[in-house]
Design a protein around this motif. Structure first.
Motif, PDB file in Angstrom:
ATOM      1  N   GLY A 300       0.801  -1.213   0.000  1.00 36.05           N
ATOM      2  CA  GLY A 300       0.000   0.000   0.000  1.00 36.05           C
ATOM      3  C   GLY A 300       0.836   1.266   0.000  1.00 36.05           C
ATOM      4  O   GLY A 300       0.406   2.305  -0.534  1.00 36.05           O
ATOM      5  N   GLN A 301       2.031   1.216   0.569  1.00 40.41           N
ATOM      6  CA  GLN A 301       2.907   2.389   0.585  1.00 40.41           C
ATOM      7  C   GLN A 301       3.315   2.821  -0.815  1.00 40.41           C
ATOM      8  O   GLN A 301       3.625   3.998  -1.044  1.00 40.41           O
ATOM      9  N   GLN A 302       3.325   1.886  -1.770  1.00 39.94           N
ATOM     10  CA  GLN A 302       3.874   2.169  -3.090  1.00 39.94           C
ATOM     11  C   GLN A 302       2.806   2.231  -4.182  1.00 39.94           C
ATOM     12  O   GLN A 302       3.145   2.334  -5.361  1.00 39.94           O
ATOM     13  N   ARG A 303       1.528   2.188  -3.792  1.00 43.15           N
ATOM     14  CA  ARG A 303       0.466   2.237  -4.817  1.00 43.15           C
ATOM     15  C   ARG A 303      -0.368   3.510  -4.714  1.00 43.15           C
ATOM     16  O   ARG A 303      -1.477   3.577  -5.245  1.00 43.15           O
ATOM     17  N   GLY A 304       0.150   4.489  -4.000  1.00 43.49           N
ATOM     18  CA  GLY A 304      -0.546   5.757  -3.911  1.00 43.49           C
ATOM     19  C   GLY A 304      -1.830   5.656  -3.111  1.00 43.49           C
ATOM     20  O   GLY A 304      -1.927   4.929  -2.119  1.00 43.49           O
ATOM     21  N   LYS A 305      -2.866   6.375  -3.563  1.00 39.73           N
ATOM     22  CA  LYS A 305      -4.131   6.394  -2.853  1.00 39.73           C
ATOM     23  C   LYS A 305      -4.862   5.054  -2.926  1.00 39.73           C
ATOM     24  O   LYS A 305      -5.772   4.796  -2.133  1.00 39.73           O
ATOM     25  N   ALA A 306      -4.507   4.209  -3.877  1.00 44.27           N
ATOM     26  CA  ALA A 306      -5.157   2.903  -4.009  1.00 44.27           C
ATOM     27  C   ALA A 306      -4.794   1.966  -2.866  1.00 44.27           C
ATOM     28  O   ALA A 306      -5.511   1.000  -2.587  1.00 44.27           O
TER      29      ALA A 306
END
Length: 452
Positions: A300-306
Motif C-alpha cells: 500500500g505504501q507504493q500504490r498511492g491512494k489505491a
C-alpha cells in the motif's frame, strides 16, 4: 533442570487456594510463538509506525504480557484478568495513530468485548458456585462429582464460556467484528492481533479438554455437538469473505477466520493426534497471516491512494522484492508444497479416521484451500501485474530494512517448520499428550492428596 509441566504458586499459596501460574509444553509453545510475533511487530514498527502516536512500545509490552499470562495461568479467574489486560492494551493499540476508520472499528471492538467480559464473569460465578474452585486442575477433579442439579448449572456455565472463547476466537456467528477491526489496525498491530484469536482457541482446548474432557462424567465432551457445525460454517464464511475481500488487509483477516475454523475441526476430533495436528497448524497460520498484514501495508505504501485495494493503480517501485514476499506468503497460507501450510493441512486431514469424519473434513478443508488460492491469485495479479503507469517515482516511499526484516522473520517460520518438521511434530505430539493425559497435571500440583 525440571522436566515436564511445572507451576509457580505466587506468595507460596499452594493450589487450589493460591494464584498459580502453570507451564506445560502447550503453554510454552504459545509463549514462544507470541514472542516471535511480538518481535516481528516491534521491528516493523521501528520504520515509523511507533511515532504516529504516544506510548506504542509500552502498550505493545502490556499486550504481550496479557497474552503470555493467558497462556500461563492455572485458574479461570486469572485467565479473565489476563484477558482484560490484553484487551485494554489492544483498545489503545487499535486506535494508535488516530483516524475515522480506527475509531469506528474500535468502538465496535470495545463494546463487543465488554459484553464478552460480562459473560465471562457470569460463567465464572456459575462454575465457582457449583464446584467451589476456579483452579483448572482442581475443577477437573470436582466436575464429575457434582449432583444432577449441579451438573445442569455447571453445563450452563461451560456453555457461557464457549460463547466467550468463541467471541475471542472469531468463531461463527461471533466472527463479524474481526475483518473490520484487523483491517483498520496499523500493520504491526494487525500482525500481533493474528495471535489474539488463538487465545480464544487456547481457552477452548484447555478448558474443554481438562475440565470438560473424558473424565467429566455426564458433562464429558458437552460442547462437541456445537463445535462441529460451527467449525464447518466458520470455514465456509471465511472462504466467502476471502473471495469478497476488497483489499489485501480484509483478505488476510478472512484467512484468519478460515484458520480458526480449521483449528476448531482439530479440536472437535478430540484425539491427541488431532490436537497435535492443530498445534502445528496454529503455529504456521499465526506466523503467515501476521506476515501478510505487514506485506499488505508495504504494498500500500507504493500504490498511492489505491493502497492495497484490488484496483488498478500505479506500479509498485519494488515489484521484485514485494512480489517474492507476497508469493511466499500466499503459497504458505494456501497450503501448497513445499511450505509449512501443506504439512499443516496434511496432518489435520490425516487426523480424521472414520469414514464420516473424512467425508466431511476433507472436502471442506480442500475446497477452502482452493478458494484461498483463487482469492490470492486475484490479489497478486491485480496489485503486481495490472497498473496504470509508472507514476512519479520520486514521491514513492520505499520500504525500510526494518519492515523487510520483520516480514522475513515471520516468513522464515514456514521453511524452518518444514526443515525441522520431525522435531516440531514430536514436540506438538508431546504437548497434545500432556493436554489429554491429566494425571501429570494433578501430580505436579499435588491436588489428588488435597481432595482426599
Amino acid at each position: 533442570m525440571q522436566q515436564g509441566p511445572t507451576f509457580y504458586a505466587l506468595g507460596n499459596w499452594q493450589a487450589p487456594f493460591g494464584i498459580v501460574l502453570f507451564a506445560d509444553r502447550l503453554s510454552m509453545l504459545l509463549v514462544v510463538l507470541n514472542g516471535i510475533l511480538g518481535l516481528g511487530a516491534t521491528l516493523y514498527a521501528f520504520a515509523g509506525v511507533d511515532r504516529e502516536g504516544k506510548y506504542f512500545h509500552p502498550l505493545l509490552q502490556f499486550q504481550l504480557m496479557g497474552i503470555n499470562g493467558a497462556f500461563l495461568t492455572g485458574d479461570l479467574f486469572n485467565l479473565f484478568v489476563f484477558f482484560e489486560v490484553l484487551l485494554i492494551a489492544s483498545y489503545a493499540l487499535l486506535i494508535h495513530g488516530g483516524g475515522k476508520q480506527k475509531t469506528l472499528a474500535n468502538v465496535h471492538y470495545v463494546i463487543l468485548n465488554l459484553i464478552g467480559s460480562s459473560l465471562f464473569l457470569f460463567a465464572l460465578g456459575t462454575l465457582y458456585g457449583t464446584t467451589g474452585t476456579l483452579n483448572i486442575a482442581d475443577m477437573a477433579l470436582r466436575i464429575a462429582q457434582l449432583s444432577a442439579g449441579e451438573q445442569v448449572i455447571a453445563k450452563a456455565g461451560g456453555l457461557l464460556l464457549l460463547i466467550v472463547f468463541g467471541l475471542k476466537a472469531a468463531m461463527l456467528p461471533l466472527h463479524f467484528w474481526l475483518p473490520r477491526t484487523y483491517a483498520a489496525a496499523s500493520a504491526p498491530v494487525a500482525a500481533l492481533f493474528a495471535i489474539m484469536t488463538k487465545v480464544g482457541i487456547y481457552g477452548i482446548f484447555r478448558v474443554y479438554t481438562v475440565i470438560f474432557g473424558e473424565q467429566a462424567g455426564e458433562l464429558a465432551n458437552m460442547v462437541q455437538p456445537w463445535i462441529w457445525p460451527l467449525a464447518f460454517l466458520t470455514i465456509i464464511v471465511g472462504s466467502i469473505g476471502a473471495l469478497a475481500s476488497p483489499n489485501l488487509r480484509h483478505l488476510s483477516a478472512n484467512l484468519v477466520v478460515i484458520s480458526v475454523g480449521t483449528l476448531l475441526i482439530a479440536f472437535a476430533l478430540r484425539t491427541p493426534q488431532a490436537t497435535a495436528a492443530g498445534l502445528f497448524y496454529l503455529v504456521h497460520s499465526t506466523l503467515v497471516t501476521g506476515a501478510l498484514f505487514l506485506i499488505a501495508d508495504m504494498v500500500g505504501q507504493q500504490r498511492g491512494k489505491a493502497l492495497d485495494w484490488f484496483v488498478m493503480a500505479r506500479k509498485v517501485s519494488q515489484p521484485a522484492l514485494l512480489g517474492i514476499l507476497f508469493f511466499v506468503g500466499a503459497m504458505t497460507v494456501a497450503g501448497l508444497p513445499p511450505f509449512s501450510g501443506f504439512i499443516g493441512k496434511l496432518v489435520v486431514l490425516q487426523s480424521a479416521h472414520s469414514a464420516a469424519e473424512i467425508l466431511w473434513i476433507w472436502p471442506i478443508i480442500l475446497i477452502a484451500g482452493l478458494i484461498t488460492i483463487i482469492a490470492l491469485s486475484r490479489a497478486g495479479t491485480t496489485m503486481f501485474w495490472r497498473y496504470t503507469g509508472e507514476g512519479d517515482r520520486s514521491q514513492v516511499q520505499r520500504v525500510s530494512r526494518w519492515q523487510v526484516s520483520a516480514v522475513i522473520l515471520l516468513l522464515l517460520g514456514s521453511p524452518l517448520m518444514v526443515i525441522f518438521g520431525a522435531v516440531v511434530t514430536d514436540y506438538t505430539t508431546a504437548a497434545a499428550t500432556e493436554l489429554h493425559q491429566l494425571q501429570g497435571l494433578f501430580e505436579v500440583m499435588n491436588l489428588q492428596e488435597a481432595t482426599k
